[in-house]
Structure formats: structure tokens, C-alpha cells
Design a protein around this motif. Structure first.
Motif, PDB file in Angstrom:
ATOM      1  N   CYS A  63       0.720  -1.184   0.170  1.00 57.41           N
ATOM      2  CA  CYS A  63       0.092   0.011   0.042  1.00 57.41           C
ATOM      3  C   CYS A  63       0.876   1.158  -0.048  1.00 57.41           C
ATOM      4  CB  CYS A  63      -0.826   0.041   1.373  1.00 57.41           C
ATOM      5  SG  CYS A  63      -1.465   1.365   1.544  1.00 57.41           S
ATOM      6  N   PRO A  64       0.784   2.184  -0.958  1.00 61.28           N
ATOM      7  CA  PRO A  64       1.371   3.341  -1.313  1.00 61.28           C
ATOM      8  C   PRO A  64       1.341   4.241   0.315  1.00 61.28           C
ATOM      9  CG  PRO A  64      -0.362   3.582  -2.458  1.00 61.28           C
ATOM     10  CD  PRO A  64      -0.529   1.955  -1.973  1.00 61.28           C
ATOM     11  N   TRP A  65       0.022   3.977   0.748  1.00 65.76           N
ATOM     12  CA  TRP A  65      -0.254   5.103   2.062  1.00 65.76           C
ATOM     13  C   TRP A  65       0.588   4.657   3.281  1.00 65.76           C
ATOM     14  CZ3 TRP A  65      -2.555   8.641  -0.699  1.00 65.76           C
ATOM     15  CH2 TRP A  65      -3.464   8.378  -1.871  1.00 65.76           C
ATOM     16  N   ALA A  66       0.541   3.301   3.415  1.00 65.25           N
ATOM     17  CA  ALA A  66       1.379   2.652   4.502  1.00 65.25           C
ATOM     18  C   ALA A  66       2.759   2.801   4.422  1.00 65.25           C
ATOM     19  CB  ALA A  66       0.905   1.006   4.485  1.00 65.25           C
ATOM     20  N   HIS A  67       3.226   2.607   3.005  1.00 63.22           N
ATOM     21  CA  HIS A  67       4.470   2.671   2.626  1.00 63.22           C
ATOM     22  C   HIS A  67       5.170   4.148   3.217  1.00 63.22           C
ATOM     23  CE1 HIS A  67       7.787   2.129  -0.693  1.00 63.22           C
ATOM     24  NE2 HIS A  67       8.248   2.333   0.344  1.00 63.22           N
ATOM     25  N   ARG A  68       4.390   5.413   3.003  1.00 62.47           N
ATOM     26  CA  ARG A  68       4.826   6.379   3.636  1.00 62.47           C
ATOM     27  C   ARG A  68       5.419   6.219   5.206  1.00 62.47           C
ATOM     28  NH1 ARG A  68      -0.431  10.313   2.665  1.00 62.47           N
ATOM     29  NH2 ARG A  68      -0.189  10.606   0.280  1.00 62.47           N
ATOM     30  N   THR A  69       4.624   5.658   5.955  1.00 61.42           N
ATOM     31  CA  THR A  69       4.742   5.637   7.510  1.00 61.42           C
ATOM     32  C   THR A  69       5.911   4.448   7.531  1.00 61.42           C
ATOM     33  OG1 THR A  69       3.502   3.460   7.777  1.00 61.42           O
ATOM     34  CG2 THR A  69       2.482   5.617   7.837  1.00 61.42           C
ATOM     35  N   THR A 131      -8.826   0.132   6.702  1.00 65.11           N
ATOM     36  CA  THR A 131      -7.719   0.382   5.849  1.00 65.11           C
ATOM     37  C   THR A 131      -6.320   0.464   6.603  1.00 65.11           C
ATOM     38  OG1 THR A 131      -7.969   2.842   6.433  1.00 65.11           O
ATOM     39  CG2 THR A 131      -8.993   2.164   4.333  1.00 65.11           C
ATOM     40  N   VAL A 132      -5.359   0.292   5.824  1.00 66.82           N
ATOM     41  CA  VAL A 132      -3.887   0.453   6.464  1.00 66.82           C
ATOM     42  C   VAL A 132      -3.481   1.855   5.795  1.00 66.82           C
ATOM     43  CG1 VAL A 132      -3.141  -1.994   6.799  1.00 66.82           C
ATOM     44  CG2 VAL A 132      -2.988  -0.989   4.377  1.00 66.82           C
ATOM     45  N   PRO A 133      -2.470   2.401   6.708  1.00 64.93           N
ATOM     46  CA  PRO A 133      -1.951   2.185   7.777  1.00 64.93           C
ATOM     47  C   PRO A 133      -2.722   2.352   9.206  1.00 64.93           C
ATOM     48  CG  PRO A 133      -1.139   4.235   7.354  1.00 64.93           C
ATOM     49  CD  PRO A 133      -1.939   3.684   6.100  1.00 64.93           C
TER      50      PRO A 133
END
Ligand SMILES: N[C@@H](CCC(=O)N[C@@H](CS)C(=O)NCC(=O)O)C(=O)O
Length: 325
Positions: A63-69, A131-133
């Protein structure tokens, strides 16, 4: 893929009927902040002070959003202080799962089977997408936040007095510019690729597609004059863009029909992706197996055979020319 309604799991794909074929992402609902002293942040309630070992991240490596974290956890030296559980890339009728046979690490805190159990552990009658994260507080056993853009802001500064890590990806002097570019990148590129991929009418797809490539053309132009989006070192704005770009040629180009051209065909963007990929240990956070497997295997209405393509074969470790700017 599905959602919780009054705490009960329902297997449902995104509703695009009510929006004329357009994909609309649900707003994250859980918006508390970890702060240095536990005072309330810009939203939500107080009571989440920065403490080493107290918090946990639930992520997908796809997931690109979780990847940010994960990038911020790494760059801010928080790997020993914030633990992580990784869901399986296969997101099917039960949503995200902790199936160890399917490449999940398992849920290290509660040995749950499904991610939706973390949402109902936080609130037994939760209604919304799962959703993640998720940023979890192990002490109060609740969700701090499920909004990645805010989690990265917390990680950027809340723990600095404990870790001594002073790297700042949201410096005071650049906040105006970062805040101005973020929504543009989000609407047209980060979320734009999903709007192409999940559109269910020709019109909505084409609208998103043109906006996406117009925005990429703008970014290409900007990157011909400056090494990073804003300022002369990577900022939050670059990391937010990076997690979409690193997935683009491998997934969005084919699976989401974002195929006017590959990012490899943009001289500046293709080098910029390598610059960021090679920054410190960021490359360790990129898992191309999870990325490709998730999209091609989970979206059975887009790719019914669930066959995952072998290519493309792109070398993100190759030298780049960004140092010349
Ligand atoms: N606003 C959220 C969005 C997170 C999000 O949509 N994550 C996707 C994974 S890429 C997800 O978990 N989707 C599951 C679903 O929508 O049911 C954030 O940036 O943290």
C-alpha cells in the motif's frame, strides 16, 4: 474487499454507482496525534505522548499510504521503537488478513486473523472501511490514527527529543510550499492512479487519466529545474509522491490503465525515483513482490485470472543524474 457496518464485516466492493462511475476514497475517521508531551494535536484527543516502545504500526507493504509511514519510521530512526505487523498482500473477501501462509507476519499483538478485528477492538460497533496504515497505542489498546499523511507528520517530529534524530522533512520555512503542493499531488497522482483504475465508466476514467498525465508533465518540468519538489533536500512532499511513483511502471501503468507512457520515459522523473529510492535505506522499504501480488491478485474484478505479470524489469539501483542539479 469490504467494510465494517456496526462492527460487522460485509464483503462489498467500492460503490461507484452513486458517483457516476467515479472512485471516491473514504476520509479517514481516526485522527488523534502522538505529540511530544501528550497534548492534543491538530485533531482528536490528548493522551498520546511520544514514548519509545509504546506504539505499533499495522501496514501492508503493497500500500502506498502505508509505505509512507514505513519510510518515516526508517528515516527517523524509529525502527527499534515502533513495532510493525505486516498484512498479507492478498486482500479478498475478508479484507486485509494476517494469514502467515500468504506472506503476512501475523498480528504480533493479538494474533488476530483479520485486520477488521483491530478496528473492532478499538470500537466494537465501528462503521467504515478497514484500511492500512493503522497506528496503535499498546498502552491504551486503541487506534491513534488511520491517516497516513498525519502519521508521517507525527513521526517527523514527536519523538525527536527521545531519539535525537533531527532530520526534518517538514521544515518551518518550506511549510507553505509543501502544504500547497500536497493536495495537487494527492488529487491528480496519488489518488489519481486509483481514480483511473477503479473508474467504472469511460468518461470518469478518461477524466482521471488526463489529469494524471497533465500533472506528471508538470512534475517532469519542475524536476528539470530542481532536484526535489520543494527546497534542496527531500521533504514530506517527495516521500508522498515517491510511494506512488515506485509502483507506477510495475502496477499502475498496466493494471490501472495509466498507460500514456511509462515513468521510465520521463527523463527527470525516472532519475528522481532512483534518487529517492537510493536515499539512505529507503530501498529496504520497497517490496515489489507484495506490491505486484496485492494489486494483480486482489482486484479480481479488474484482473479475474489473478495472474501476476513478470515484468517490467526496472533497475532502481542504477545510477542517476540528479546530483547535477
Ligand atoms: N487516507 C488513508 C487511506 C488508506 C487506504 O485507502 N489504504 C488502502 C490500501 S492501499 C486500504 O487499506 N484499502 C482498503 C479498503 O479501502 O477497503 C491514508 O492515507 O492513510
Amino acid at each position: 474487499m469490504g467494510l465494517l457496518v456496526d462492527g460487522k464485516w460485509q464483503d462489498k466492493w467500492y460503490d461507484t454507482k452513486s458517483t457516476g462511475g467515479d472512485f471516491k476514497r473514504e476520509e479517514a475517521q481516526l485522527r488523534n496525534w502522538i505529540t511530544a508531551d501528550g497534548e492534543a494535536g491538530p485533531s482528536g484527543r490528548a493522551g498520546f505522548p511520544a514514548e519509545l516502545g509504546r506504539y505499533h504500526l499495522y501496514v501492508s507493504l503493497a500500500c502506498p499510504w502505508a509505505h509512507r509511514t514505513l519510510i518515516f519510521r526508517k528515516l527517523k530512526g524509529l525502527e527499534d521503537h515502533i513495532s510493525v505487523s505486516v498484512v498479507s498482500p492478498d486482500m479478498l473477501e475478508n479484507g486485509w488478513t494476517f494469514d502467515r501462509e500468504a506472506h503476512s507476519t501475523g498480528d504480533h499483538l493479538y494474533q488476530s486473523e483479520f485486520l477488521h478485528q483491530i478496528y473492532t477492538r478499538n470500537h466494537s460497533t465501528y462503521t467504515g472501511r478497514v484500511t492500512v496504515p493503522i497506528l496503535w497505542d499498546k498502552q491504551q489498546e486503541c487506534i491513534v490514527s488511520n491517516e497516513s499523511s498525519e502519521i508521517i507528520r507525527m513521526l517527523n517530529s514527536a519523538f525527536d527529543h527521545l531519539t535525537g534524530n533531527q532530520l526534518d522533512f517538514y521544515p518551518e520555512s518550506l511549510r507553505g510550499e509543501i502544504d500547497a503542493i500536497n493536495p495537487f499531488i494527492y488529487d491528480t497522482i496519488n489518488n489519481g492512479v486509483y481514480r483511473c483504475g477503479f473508474a467504472t465508466t469511460q468518461d470518469k476514467y478518461q477524466e482521471a487519466y488526463h489529469k494524471l498525465f497533465d500533472a506528471l508533465d508538470d512534475v517532469e518540468q519542475r524536476l528539470s529545474e530542481q532536484r526535489y519538489l520543494v527546497g534542496d533536500a527531500p521533504t514530506e512532499a517527495d516521500w508522498r509522491l515517491f510511494t506512488t511513483l515506485i509502483r507506477f511502471d510495475n502496477v499502475y501503468h498496466g493494471h490501472f490503465k495509466c498507460n500514456r507512457q511509462r515513468l521510465e520515459d520521463y527523463p527527470n522523473i525516472s532519475n528522481y525515483v532512483r534518487d529517492l529510492f537510493q536515499f539512505k535505506d529507503v530501498n529496504d522499504t520497497v517490496d515489489m513482490f507484495h506490491i505486484k501480488r496485492h494489486y494483480y491478485y486482489s482486484h479480481a474484478n479488474i484482473n479475474p485470472t489473478q495472474v501476476v505479470p513478470v515484468g517490467p524489469n526496472i533497475d532502481y539501483h542504477a545510477p542517476h543524474d540528479r546530483g547535477l542539479l
